[in-house]
Motif scaffolding. Structure first.
Motif, PDB file in Angstrom:
ATOM      1  N   TYR A 102      37.005  34.914  53.348  1.00 53.68           N
ATOM      2  CA  TYR A 102      37.715  35.473  52.204  1.00 53.68           C
ATOM      3  C   TYR A 102      38.984  34.698  51.862  1.00 53.68           C
TER       4      TYR A 102
ATOM      5  N   ILE B 213      36.760  49.728  41.999  1.00 54.31           N
ATOM      6  CA  ILE B 213      37.001  48.961  43.219  1.00 54.31           C
ATOM      7  C   ILE B 213      38.469  49.040  43.587  1.00 54.31           C
TER       8      ILE B 213
ATOM      9  N   ARG C 257      41.775  47.714  44.949  1.00 49.13           N
ATOM     10  CA  ARG C 257      42.325  46.359  45.070  1.00 49.13           C
ATOM     11  C   ARG C 257      43.842  46.422  45.167  1.00 49.13           C
ATOM     12  N   ASP C 258      44.359  46.041  46.324  1.00 49.06           N
ATOM     13  CA  ASP C 258      45.796  45.886  46.554  1.00 49.06           C
ATOM     14  C   ASP C 258      45.968  45.224  47.914  1.00 49.06           C
TER      15      ASP C 258
ATOM     16  N   PHE D 105      43.373  46.443  50.429  1.00 46.43           N
ATOM     17  CA  PHE D 105      41.953  46.277  50.108  1.00 46.43           C
ATOM     18  C   PHE D 105      41.792  45.004  49.284  1.00 46.43           C
ATOM     19  N   SER D 106      41.489  43.923  49.936  1.00 46.02           N
ATOM     20  CA  SER D 106      41.472  42.635  49.224  1.00 46.02           C
ATOM     21  C   SER D 106      40.248  41.786  49.506  1.00 46.02           C
TER      22      SER D 106
ATOM     23  N   LEU E  48      36.721  41.184  48.964  1.00 53.36           N
ATOM     24  CA  LEU E  48      35.441  41.337  48.269  1.00 53.36           C
ATOM     25  C   LEU E  48      35.057  39.964  47.737  1.00 53.36           C
TER      26      LEU E  48
ATOM     27  N   PHE F 190      39.562  48.261  38.493  1.00 50.19           N
ATOM     28  CA  PHE F 190      40.307  48.239  39.740  1.00 50.19           C
ATOM     29  C   PHE F 190      41.328  49.376  39.776  1.00 50.19           C
TER      30      PHE F 190
ATOM     31  N   SER G 245      44.561  51.074  42.690  1.00 46.45           N
ATOM     32  CA  SER G 245      45.352  50.787  43.879  1.00 46.45           C
ATOM     33  C   SER G 245      45.600  52.041  44.699  1.00 46.45           C
TER      34      SER G 245
ATOM     35  N   GLY H   2      40.037  44.737  54.210  1.00 50.61           N
ATOM     36  CA  GLY H   2      41.416  44.300  54.015  1.00 50.61           C
ATOM     37  C   GLY H   2      42.238  44.630  55.236  1.00 50.61           C
TER      38      GLY H   2
END
Length: 436
Positions: A44, A249, A251-252, A255-256, A258, A275, A277, A295
């Motif tokens: 990743y 999804i 995302r922050d 949680f990164s 993917l 997305f 957060s 993440g």
């Protein structure tokens, strides 16, 4: 016109592949070359740095998880609109797992499948003419490959360079550059590995410095001349079918993880990605499915546990629509997460698993997983290939049914993996591709 490609590889990890790759990407982009990026293997971190260097997504190409037609389709997607695809190898050029030829996960398989010539980054520290023997071994080890040039790294003096160059040229290979020892070009280390691109201080300045460094010591025109047309013919394919028409999804900073090729495939099938957060206490937006990627939730466990709007919204969503968590996302779906200090934080409670980071134990490797029931990942009986990489452990699995049975790449017996309850599923398994 078909884009050309080149694989930047090395005999082993720590040889300077990432330094050379990022420097070349930014330097060639500055010259006006339309450069695309790719990373061999499940990773990743590096593709995010590629994206920062190039201003476009870099996709993963994995010869164990993907067959040749999918590799070709993803390489075509990665290089769309580009003149040159620079692919960064993983580990040593030939390092993989026991598997049939072409499916070992080694970067050599990716090069062979796509017709990529190899530029070898060779750490010459602690040796001189012997660098030529190492380079010649890499060039002759696999008849499918064309090792076309060498960039020497960690050169200590003009005399060192002269001797190492003579050794490589005596082996019949061209030296396209030599990078001197320079500590300030290294990327910093952090929790579980390299700093993520989004967290790297003064990232633009670092990338510009890498481009200056590589431009000063590598013949860029010679590198461009090594590239060859990509072998990317074949019908378009996606690695994983979208779990819904509209996918929410997380995302922050928590949680990164993917894979860009998964997102690109979902969008290519017409799915809408939205997305949100969890760290900002945002509940999931209206969607058909919620996806919690991996993440570092263990670094933010207290904050996540206190974010009532996020947790309540996730629980409400799971009462009617599918929710899936990969690795860190799986941990947040569970009853509790114990951080490195031993503090227990209550999570969503949508699965009965309790995870802990208090006693670190690395779990790493490829996985071949077969679903035991329908879930957001797919249908019962479908097979997927991916990997695990985590230090967290399962303190209590609880009473939920397993999501899948999974085997490693070394012939171990399949074992239950993950958890499922109602419309919720999760595991430490990171999916790379469905098995066609």
């Amino acid at each position: 016109m078909r884009p050309s490609g080149l694989l930047i590889a090395a005999p082993r990890s720590g040889s300077g592949k990432t330094t050379l790759t990022l420097g070349l990407m930014r330097a060639l982009r500055r010259r006006g070359v339309k450069v695309a990026g790719a990373k061999s293997g499940p990773d990743y971190i590096d593709p995010a740095f590629h994206q920062a260097a190039l201003g476009r997504d870099s996709l993963n190409l994995d010869s164990w998880a993907m067959d040749e037609s999918l590799l070709a389709a993803l390489a075509a997607r990665a290089s769309d609109g580009a003149e040159l695809l620079l692919a960064e190898a993983s580990m040593g050029l030939f390092d993989g797992v026991p598997a049939p030829p072409g499916r070992t996960g080694a970067s050599a398989d990716v090069a062979a499948a796509l017709g990529l010539p190899v530029l070898l980054a060779l750490d010459a520290s602690g040796q001189a003419q012997s660098a030529g023997a190492v380079a010649k071994g890499c060039a002759s080890f696999d008849p499918r490959l064309r090792v076309k040039g060498v960039v020497l790294n960690k050169i200590g003096s003009p005399r060192h360079l002269r001797l190492a160059r003579e050794g490589v040229e005596a082996a019949g290979l061209k030296v396209l550059g030599a990078l001197p020892k320079q500590a300030d070009v290294a990327l910093p280390e952090r929790h579980l590995g390299l700093v993520q691109a989004a967290e790297t201080a003064e990232l633009e300045a670092r990338l510009e410095s890498l481009a200056d460094f590589v431009s000063a010591h590598v013949d860029l025109d010679a590198v461009l001349a090594l590239a060859a047309p990509l072998a990317t013919e074949g019908s378009p394919r996606v690695a994983l079918a979208p779990p819904g028409q509209r996918i929410a999804i997380a995302r922050d900073a928590a949680f990164s993880f993917l894979y860009p090729h998964i997102l690109a495939g979902w969008r290519g099938r017409g799915a809408e990605i939205v997305f949100f957060s969890p760290l900002a206490d945002e509940p999931p937006p209206e969607a058909d499915c919620v996806w919690l990627p991996g993440g570092y939730p263990e670094l933010h466990a207290g904050r996540l546990a206190a974010n009532g709007r996020f947790l309540a919204g996730l629980r409400d969503f799971a009462g009617e629509r599918r929710v899936h968590g990969e690795c860190g996302g799986y941990m947040v779906l569970g009853e509790s997460l114990t951080d490195a200090a031993g503090d227990v934080h209550h999570m969503a409670g949508l699965l009965s698993v309790q995870t802990s980071f208090a006693r670190r134990k690395m779990t790493l490797g490829y996985r071949d997983a077969t679903l035991l029931a329908d879930c957001a990942l797919g249908r019962k009986g479908q097979r997927f290939r991916g990997h695990e990489f985590h230090y967290a452990s399962i303190a209590t699995l609880g009473a939920d049914e397993p999501m899948a049975v999974a085997a490693d790449a070394y012939g171990g017996a399949p074992a239950p993996s993950g958890s499922r309850r109602g419309l919720v599923s999760g595991s430490f398994f990171h999916c790379v591709a469905e098995v066609a």
